[in-house]
Structure formats: C-alpha cells, structure tokens
Design a protein around this motif. Structure first.
Motif, PDB file in Angstrom:
ATOM      1  N   LEU A   1      -5.795  -4.226   7.333  1.00 42.63           N
ATOM      2  CA  LEU A   1      -5.931  -2.846   7.634  1.00 42.63           C
ATOM      3  C   LEU A   1      -6.735  -2.952   7.509  1.00 42.63           C
ATOM      4  O   LEU A   1      -7.582  -1.087   7.019  1.00 42.63           O
ATOM      5  CB  LEU A   1      -4.793  -2.507   6.325  1.00 42.63           C
ATOM      6  N   GLU A   2      -8.177  -3.200   6.609  1.00 47.12           N
ATOM      7  CA  GLU A   2      -8.834  -3.044   5.959  1.00 47.12           C
ATOM      8  C   GLU A   2      -9.978  -3.264   7.366  1.00 47.12           C
ATOM      9  O   GLU A   2     -11.003  -2.206   7.760  1.00 47.12           O
ATOM     10  CB  GLU A   2      -9.907  -3.988   4.810  1.00 47.12           C
TER      11      GLU A   2
ATOM     12  N   LEU B   1       1.540   1.170   9.804  1.00 48.66           N
ATOM     13  CA  LEU B   1       0.459  -0.045   9.988  1.00 48.66           C
ATOM     14  C   LEU B   1       1.708  -1.385   9.150  1.00 48.66           C
ATOM     15  O   LEU B   1       1.389  -2.089   9.628  1.00 48.66           O
ATOM     16  CB  LEU B   1      -0.569   0.093   9.541  1.00 48.66           C
ATOM     17  N   SER B   2       1.351  -1.358   7.813  1.00 53.84           N
ATOM     18  CA  SER B   2       2.027  -2.219   6.971  1.00 53.84           C
ATOM     19  C   SER B   2       2.981  -2.524   7.225  1.00 53.84           C
ATOM     20  O   SER B   2       3.887  -3.451   7.837  1.00 53.84           O
ATOM     21  CB  SER B   2       2.018  -1.560   5.517  1.00 53.84           C
ATOM     22  N   GLN B   3       4.175  -1.273   7.613  1.00 54.53           N
ATOM     23  CA  GLN B   3       5.627  -2.136   8.162  1.00 54.53           C
ATOM     24  C   GLN B   3       5.267  -2.671   9.333  1.00 54.53           C
ATOM     25  O   GLN B   3       7.092  -3.304   9.599  1.00 54.53           O
ATOM     26  CB  GLN B   3       6.180  -0.183   8.038  1.00 54.53           C
TER      27      GLN B   3
ATOM     28  N   PHE C   1       1.282  -5.527   9.208  1.00 57.89           N
ATOM     29  CA  PHE C   1      -0.324  -5.651  10.173  1.00 57.89           C
ATOM     30  C   PHE C   1      -0.496  -5.955   8.273  1.00 57.89           C
ATOM     31  O   PHE C   1      -0.021  -5.058   7.441  1.00 57.89           O
ATOM     32  CB  PHE C   1      -1.026  -4.020   9.881  1.00 57.89           C
ATOM     33  N   GLU C   2      -1.041  -7.300   8.246  1.00 58.17           N
ATOM     34  CA  GLU C   2      -1.831  -7.349   6.804  1.00 58.17           C
ATOM     35  C   GLU C   2      -2.847  -6.894   6.387  1.00 58.17           C
ATOM     36  O   GLU C   2      -3.704  -6.284   7.090  1.00 58.17           O
ATOM     37  CB  GLU C   2      -1.550  -8.856   6.677  1.00 58.17           C
ATOM     38  N   GLU C   3      -3.353  -6.860   4.906  1.00 57.58           N
ATOM     39  CA  GLU C   3      -4.326  -6.081   4.391  1.00 57.58           C
ATOM     40  C   GLU C   3      -5.616  -6.732   4.761  1.00 57.58           C
ATOM     41  O   GLU C   3      -6.275  -5.656   5.162  1.00 57.58           O
ATOM     42  CB  GLU C   3      -3.898  -6.467   2.644  1.00 57.58           C
TER      43      GLU C   3
ATOM     44  N   MET D   1       0.677  -0.715  -0.159  1.00 56.14           N
ATOM     45  CA  MET D   1      -0.413  -0.005   0.021  1.00 56.14           C
ATOM     46  C   MET D   1       0.848   1.606  -0.240  1.00 56.14           C
ATOM     47  O   MET D   1       2.040   1.646   0.743  1.00 56.14           O
ATOM     48  CB  MET D   1      -0.992   0.284   0.738  1.00 56.14           C
ATOM     49  N   THR D   2       1.015   2.351  -0.847  1.00 55.51           N
ATOM     50  CA  THR D   2       1.545   3.291  -1.307  1.00 55.51           C
ATOM     51  C   THR D   2       0.589   4.725  -0.828  1.00 55.51           C
ATOM     52  O   THR D   2      -0.944   4.648  -0.902  1.00 55.51           O
ATOM     53  CB  THR D   2       2.265   3.416  -2.556  1.00 55.51           C
TER      54      THR D   2
ATOM     55  N   MET E   1      -1.067   4.095   7.271  1.00 58.47           N
ATOM     56  CA  MET E   1      -1.546   3.327   6.532  1.00 58.47           C
ATOM     57  C   MET E   1      -0.249   2.187   6.424  1.00 58.47           C
ATOM     58  O   MET E   1       0.010   1.189   6.922  1.00 58.47           O
ATOM     59  CB  MET E   1      -2.431   2.818   5.656  1.00 58.47           C
ATOM     60  N   GLN E   2       0.838   2.799   5.617  1.00 55.58           N
ATOM     61  CA  GLN E   2       2.073   2.949   5.339  1.00 55.58           C
ATOM     62  C   GLN E   2       2.898   2.029   6.581  1.00 55.58           C
ATOM     63  O   GLN E   2       3.521   1.161   6.812  1.00 55.58           O
ATOM     64  CB  GLN E   2       2.265   3.788   4.712  1.00 55.58           C
TER      65      GLN E   2
END
Length: 349
Positions: free
Chosen positions: A331-332, A321-323, A326-328, A1-2, A318-319
């Motif tokens: 995140l949703e 959290l991904s780092q 946290f997976e997709e 996610m960018t 969101m980025q």
C-alpha cells in the motif's frame, strides 16, 4: 487503515489548475483554500484525503470548451486564445497558491524537495505540461518553462500539434489511431532526456509510443492510464506497451476515470464501484511488478466512481485495496514510494 487515518498519497495527474483558470480566474486562491465547487480538489479535501502531492497539469483546452465553460461565443474565446499566455496563467495560479499557503504547499523541482514536503506534511506540487501546444517546434521556450519549474511533459492531448498527434478514437478501439511524431516531436523527446524532464506517454498514439520507446533513454512513464485488456479505450495501454514499460523500468499511474476503468467504457459514476480501480491495479502489478504501479487519478478531468467522490475519498480506496489483500508495504508503494522511485529514476536524486 481507516478513513480517519489517511495514508499519504502522491498522485500522478490532476487538472486543478485548468479548473481554477477556467472557472475561478478572479479568485483562484480563495476557492482553493475554501471550496472548489463541482470539483474534486481543494485544500481542505486534500488534507482530509491524505493527499501529500502530485503532478499538477497545465493544459490548453480547445476553444470550444473554453467558450462553453465561460459562457462565451466561440469568436470571443478564439479572440483571447493564446496557448503561451494560457500556460503561463495556469503556472502563475500555482505560484499564487504556494505564496498564500503559509508554508503548507510547495512547488517542487527535485525528489529531495518532494521528500521534505512529505516529512513536513506539506503538499508537494510538481508542474506538468499536458499537450505541448505552448512549445514552439524549435523548442525555444522549453528552457523558459523548465526555469518556471516544469519537470514533466506529455507532448500530446487528443488534438494534433507541432510534435505529432495524440491518441484519439472511439470506444472500443486500439491506440493505433494515427501517425506518430513529427521530427519536432522526436527532437522534443531528446531535449527532455538531456534536461531530465520526465516524458509522459499517456496520450501518445501507438506509433508515437514506440518511437519514444526506441529513442528515449529514460523510463517510460504513463502518468494516468489503465489496462487496455480490461477496458478497450484507445488511450489505455496494451499488453505489448506494458511489457515495454516494464522493460524500461517505467511506471503506470492508474486513472480513476470511469471511462478508462469499465469494460463497457461508460462514464457512469453512480454504478462504478471502487473495485474497478482495484482490478486495474491488480492487472498492472501482474504485468509490471509491484514497484511500477501507483495512482494517476485525473481528478478534475474525469468522472470518478461515486464511492470515491473526490480527493477526500482516497482513504476509502486504500481501504478497498487493503480488503482485497494488499498489505501495508505494498500500500505504501502504491501510495507514494513507487512515484518517488520513478521520479528519482527520471530526474536523478
């Protein structure tokens, strides 16, 4: 996610309507659709950040604050101070934003309407009253505001009203800052339950919180609060309160305000990294489960971490959290699914 592909984010609390009413009363529509200076929210930045909707607070500020922002004397501000008129004026601003949106912003009263907005890339705006000072103790005006679209009420802010008093104390401190709710406050909780208006416990002192937990038949929802164990602000939630929220199948929207994030309680945006928000999300998930946590930014009401900046910085959060791992699917949930689930449990489908 960018940052260039923002996820849709439904946010549990902002003070945009207050800002427009206080600082852009003559031209709130043009300000919103071009640029709201010194603010976190406007239409272009919402689009840039992936903001798909949220709870738009209607708030009656103290007379002294009105005077300060509008460069008036307190006597001038007091002479024009009318809680019902202020509330209706802020609601009217949201209606004007909707009317001028060419179908891109919609006031929503149901979960189905919010879902339609998300699918159609419209901004879903839910009216929320923060501090019930415009309501009379007999609740004669409650149905009036419900008819205007109010679907969420936080009975308190920091100051006492007919329904009790909000949490209000120095840092560090506990939420046990005063008496709980009055009989009128208890009646308000019951009346909201009957109408399926969501009750926000974010500004309740500890006694009022436990009264609500005992009386309310609805999930306990804190739209913009954090973990007291990580930041001992009186308005943050203790582990005991979090356990009660989990037991009720409730929800917490994480506040982005630095004073509610940092262990030292400082309001310093420049030295507050996005990881402070991530820490609170991780802590709350550990105690509530991954279905009961989301965002409650408090945009336009607090100082936020400088790396976030404003609503346009949501993809950076969101980025982060991904780092942090946290997976997709999670995140949703954090971005919008958990809010959808909570509103459906509070209002019904």
């Amino acid at each position: 996610m960018t940052p260039s592909s923002p996820a849709p984010v439904f946010d549990g609390h902002n003070d945009l309507l207050l800002k427009l009413w206080l600082e852009h009363a003559d031209e709130p529509v043009s300000a919103f659709y071009t640029r709201v200076e010194n603010g976190h929210l406007d239409f272009p930045r919402m689009r840039r950040g992936g903001f798909c909707g949220g709870l738009f607070a209607v708030f009656i500020p103290p007379v002294s604050y009105i005077a300060q922002v509008r460069n008036q004397s307190e006597a001038q501000a007091q002479a024009a101070f009318d809680p019902v008129a202020i509330t209706e004026a802020q609601i009217a601003i949201l209606y004007r934003l909707e009317q001028a949106s060419q179908g891109q912003l919609r006031i929503c009263r149901t979960v189905n309407e919010i879902e339609q907005c998300r699918r159609n890339r419209q901004i879903a705006a839910v009216l929320h009253i923060e501090g019930a000072g415009a309501l009379d103790a007999g609740l004669a005006r409650l149905d009036h505001f419900y008819a205007l679209g109010v679907r969420s009420i936080g009975p308190f802010w920091n100051l006492p009203n007919a329904f009790g008093e909000g949490v209000n104390g120095p840092f560090p401190g506990t939420p046990d800052t005063g008496a709980g709710m009055t009989p009128a406050g208890l009646a308000l909780i019951a009346a909201c339950n009957r109408r399926r208006i969501m009750i926000d416990v974010s500004h309740m002192n500890e006694k009022a919180f436990w009264q609500t937990a005992e009386l309310s038949r609805a999930p306990l929802v804190a739209t913009h609060s954090n973990a007291h164990a990580l930041c001992p602000q009186p308005r943050n939630l203790t582990d005991a309160q979090l356990a009660a929220i989990a037991q009720s199948d409730g929800f917490v929207g994480v506040n982005f305000g630095t004073a509610f994030l940092r262990a030292d309680g400082k309001r310093d945006s420049a030295t507050t990294p996005l990881t402070e928000i991530v820490k609170h999300i991780e802590y709350l998930i550990a105690r509530l489960g991954e279905d009961r946590v989301g965002f409650g930014s408090d945009f336009d009401g607090v100082n936020v971490p400088a790396p976030l900046g404003d609503v346009g910085g949501l993809p950076l959060l969101m980025q982060a959290l991904s780092q942090a791992g946290f997976e997709e699917p999670l995140l949703e949930k954090l971005a919008w699914r958990n809010w959808r689930r909570t509103l459906a449990a509070s209002w019904g489908e």
